[in-house]
Enzyme design. Structure first.
Site, PDB file in Angstrom:
ATOM      1  N   TYR A 168     -20.906 -81.883  52.525  1.00 27.87           N
ATOM      2  CA  TYR A 168     -19.913 -82.260  51.520  1.00 27.87           C
ATOM      3  C   TYR A 168     -20.512 -83.323  50.611  1.00 27.87           C
ATOM      4  O   TYR A 168     -20.503 -84.511  50.900  1.00 27.87           O
ATOM      5  CB  TYR A 168     -18.635 -82.791  52.175  1.00 27.87           C
ATOM      6  CG  TYR A 168     -17.891 -81.777  53.017  1.00 27.87           C
ATOM      7  CD1 TYR A 168     -18.194 -80.422  52.979  1.00 27.87           C
ATOM      8  CD2 TYR A 168     -16.872 -82.191  53.868  1.00 27.87           C
ATOM      9  CE1 TYR A 168     -17.511 -79.505  53.763  1.00 27.87           C
ATOM     10  CE2 TYR A 168     -16.178 -81.273  54.650  1.00 27.87           C
ATOM     11  CZ  TYR A 168     -16.508 -79.944  54.591  1.00 27.87           C
ATOM     12  OH  TYR A 168     -15.825 -79.038  55.379  1.00 27.87           O
ATOM     13  N   PHE A 173      -8.720 -74.512  54.712  1.00 27.52           N
ATOM     14  CA  PHE A 173      -7.846 -73.987  53.656  1.00 27.52           C
ATOM     15  C   PHE A 173      -6.454 -73.706  54.233  1.00 27.52           C
ATOM     16  O   PHE A 173      -5.913 -72.606  54.058  1.00 27.52           O
ATOM     17  CB  PHE A 173      -8.440 -72.730  53.026  1.00 27.52           C
ATOM     18  CG  PHE A 173      -9.360 -73.007  51.869  1.00 27.52           C
ATOM     19  CD1 PHE A 173      -9.940 -74.250  51.712  1.00 27.52           C
ATOM     20  CD2 PHE A 173      -9.658 -72.022  50.936  1.00 27.52           C
ATOM     21  CE1 PHE A 173     -10.803 -74.519  50.660  1.00 27.52           C
ATOM     22  CE2 PHE A 173     -10.511 -72.273  49.876  1.00 27.52           C
ATOM     23  CZ  PHE A 173     -11.085 -73.517  49.747  1.00 27.52           C
ATOM     24  N   PRO A 174      -5.828 -74.662  54.910  1.00 28.79           N
ATOM     25  CA  PRO A 174      -4.544 -74.399  55.573  1.00 28.79           C
ATOM     26  C   PRO A 174      -3.404 -74.067  54.622  1.00 28.79           C
ATOM     27  O   PRO A 174      -2.419 -73.457  55.037  1.00 28.79           O
ATOM     28  CB  PRO A 174      -4.279 -75.701  56.338  1.00 28.79           C
ATOM     29  CG  PRO A 174      -5.036 -76.745  55.586  1.00 28.79           C
ATOM     30  CD  PRO A 174      -6.281 -76.054  55.105  1.00 28.79           C
ATOM     31  N   GLY A 222      -4.267 -72.544  51.641  1.00 32.22           N
ATOM     32  CA  GLY A 222      -4.870 -71.549  50.760  1.00 32.22           C
ATOM     33  C   GLY A 222      -5.432 -72.093  49.471  1.00 32.22           C
ATOM     34  O   GLY A 222      -5.409 -71.406  48.456  1.00 32.22           O
ATOM     35  N   GLY A 223      -5.948 -73.328  49.509  1.00 31.56           N
ATOM     36  CA  GLY A 223      -6.509 -73.894  48.289  1.00 31.56           C
ATOM     37  C   GLY A 223      -5.492 -74.024  47.168  1.00 31.56           C
ATOM     38  O   GLY A 223      -5.838 -74.029  45.996  1.00 31.56           O
TER      39      GLY A 223
END
Length: 288
Positions: free
Chosen positions: A69, A213-214, A216-217
């Site tokens: 990151y 992505f809980p 979904g972004g």
């Protein structure tokens, strides 16, 4: 819309075991703290540090990060904002190489993983990483070689627990032949459920399941239908309902919604206090 206001908020989600470590079931993912394309430093480092500190103020005690990151930027920000951590589990990952914004390449050679563990220890200011996750299995390197090196580092006291990311049940079972796997981090949310078999396996085996992505972004927050209806019934946002659905889905679930905004963080953490009825859960399950 619900907003978290105090340190008890994250604790409302209950707890989950990560090996022998207990954390609240709503963590924080640090990927969005970096620059565009998860590349370079954020435009405002002070603002990023404020988000991290506010997360801990709200009761979040699981911070997910990775050496890729930035690369390296998120780990440095976490140390700047949270060291010496005081009861917060910082989980990092290695096994992806960055060559530019939005570009990711698996690299699981044992010597590379050892190098990255040593560098993460230095950047985070730790003698031992509480949870170290293999970010991806490298198709060019036998998975057992990558995992065996993490076991060697664990034996040396540099890693406490080992996790995997974006894996199948078969890959988890192979890794467990040589290592105790305490967490699995796969893409999973209300509308992306290809990892259901992996989640069910983790549920049965008591392995923490960390969905990335809980929400979904952000795609889920803009969708119509059952999600919007249930959100209105709770005076909550669609994102909060999507997180509540995950928490309802399995007691082994450990969502890590990420954001670079304090306001958005407070909204996410408030989802820990939202309780769906079984009927609402099933409506969402069927509509997605």
């Amino acid at each position: 819309m619900r907003v978290a206001t105090d340190h008890r908020s994250a604790s409302a989600s209950g707890t989950v075991l990560v090996g022998d470590l207990t954390v609240h079931r709503l963590g924080y993912g640090s990927m969005q703290l970096t620059g565009p394309g998860v590349w370079g430093d954020p435009p405002d480092k002070r603002a990023a540090i404020r988000v991290l500190r506010r997360a801990v103020d709200l009761g979040v005690d699981f911070i997910d990060t990775a050496d890729s990151y930035g690369p390296y930027c998120a780990e440095k920000l976490i140390r700047a904002g949270l060291y010496p951590y005081h009861g917060v589990l910082v989980a990092t990952k290695g096994g992806l190489v960055r060559t530019g914004p939005g570009e990711w390449r698996p690299l699981g050679r044992p010597e590379y993983l050892r190098q990255e563990v040593e560098m993460s220890l230095r950047r985070l200011g730790l003698d031992c990483i509480g949870l170290y996750q293999l970010h991806r299995i490298d198709p060019k390197v036998p998975a057992e070689e990558s995992v065996a090196e993490l076991v060697a580092l664990q034996t040396e006291g540099k890693i406490r627990h080992i996790g995997l990311s974006q894996v199948t049940v078969e890959q988890i079972e192979q890794a467990r032949q040589i290592a105790a796997i305490v967490s699995v981090q796969n893409l999973y949310n209300l509308t992306s459920r290809r990892a259901d078999p992996t989640l069910e396996f983790c549920h049965r085996e008591g392995i923490a399941f960390i969905p990335w992505f809980p929400i979904g972004g952000g795609v889920l927050t803009r969708s119509a239908g059952a999600l919007q209806v249930v959100a209105a019934e709770h005076d909550a946002s669609p994102a909060q309902v999507a997180l509540a659905w995950l928490l309802h889905r399995s007691p082994t679930m450990l969502p890590i919604p990420g954001t670079a905004s304090v306001a958005h963080l407070e909204e996410n953490v408030a989802a820990a206090e939202l309780r769906l009825s079984d009927q609402q859960y099933q409506r969402l399950q069927a509509a997605a």
